[in-house]
Design a protein around this motif. Sequence first.
Motif, PDB file in Angstrom:
ATOM      1  N   SER A   1       0.831  -1.210   0.000  1.00 54.63           N
ATOM      2  CA  SER A   1       0.000   0.000   0.000  1.00 54.63           C
ATOM      3  C   SER A   1       0.863   1.257   0.000  1.00 54.63           C
TER       4      SER A   1
ATOM      5  N   LEU B   1      -3.511   4.427  -7.769  1.00 54.51           N
ATOM      6  CA  LEU B   1      -4.565   4.966  -6.901  1.00 54.51           C
ATOM      7  C   LEU B   1      -5.741   3.997  -6.823  1.00 54.51           C
TER       8      LEU B   1
ATOM      9  N   LYS C   1      -7.063   1.874  -3.562  1.00 52.44           N
ATOM     10  CA  LYS C   1      -8.451   1.894  -3.095  1.00 52.44           C
ATOM     11  C   LYS C   1      -8.882   0.494  -2.657  1.00 52.44           C
TER      12      LYS C   1
ATOM     13  N   LYS D   1      -8.043   1.325   2.318  1.00 51.72           N
ATOM     14  CA  LYS D   1      -9.008   2.423   2.186  1.00 51.72           C
ATOM     15  C   LYS D   1      -8.508   3.710   2.856  1.00 51.72           C
TER      16      LYS D   1
ATOM     17  N   TYR E   1      -5.880   5.355   0.776  1.00 47.62           N
ATOM     18  CA  TYR E   1      -6.563   5.890  -0.405  1.00 47.62           C
ATOM     19  C   TYR E   1      -7.171   7.257  -0.072  1.00 47.62           C
TER      20      TYR E   1
END
Length: 192
Positions: free
Chosen positions: A66, A82, A86, A90, A93
């Motif tokens: 991530s 991106l 997601k 989360k 993101y």
Amino acid sequence: MSIKENVDYIKSELSSEEKLLEGFVKSERFFKKYKNLLIALVVAIVLGSIFYVVKKSFDESNKYESNLLLNSYLEKGDEKALEDLKNKNKNLYEVALYLKAKKDEKSVEISLPILKELLEFELAKKDSNLEALDKLSMKGDFLLKDYALFNKALILTNEKKYQEAKDTLAKISNDSRTIELVNLLNHYLLTK
């Protein structure tokens, strides 16, 4: 030693050996009675430990991936990174959305309360929106409450609304981290 003392000694020795043997028999009965439960408990502990280690390793790997995706997006503007972010994380993101919205000076839908409030604050400050700054400063748990009040007072000062600016500065407590800025602005407002 007398024979009676020897007999008493032997009785006490036999009694303690009987107790030891009795304890052994009781523990054996207990083990036989709850054998399946004890084995299940040991298996559950072992499997739980293995699951914990695997999950922790997976979480670390996911966190690392991530962060790589976030860095790729921030450095290269990679929209695919991106989208992947997601799906993977989360919260990161939402951080990426916040940073993009802050950079573009646009509003975006963010569900994390702190980032949402910070973005509202940045946009209200940029637009000199007194109403939005006032709304934010009225929230008791807003992170930058005193700073929002100071910015509101600063905007009012620029609009030559000196009394309103003084009233706004009076709402900031003396133990605030912005007190030095407040004192400077109050000093300026003394002549107004």
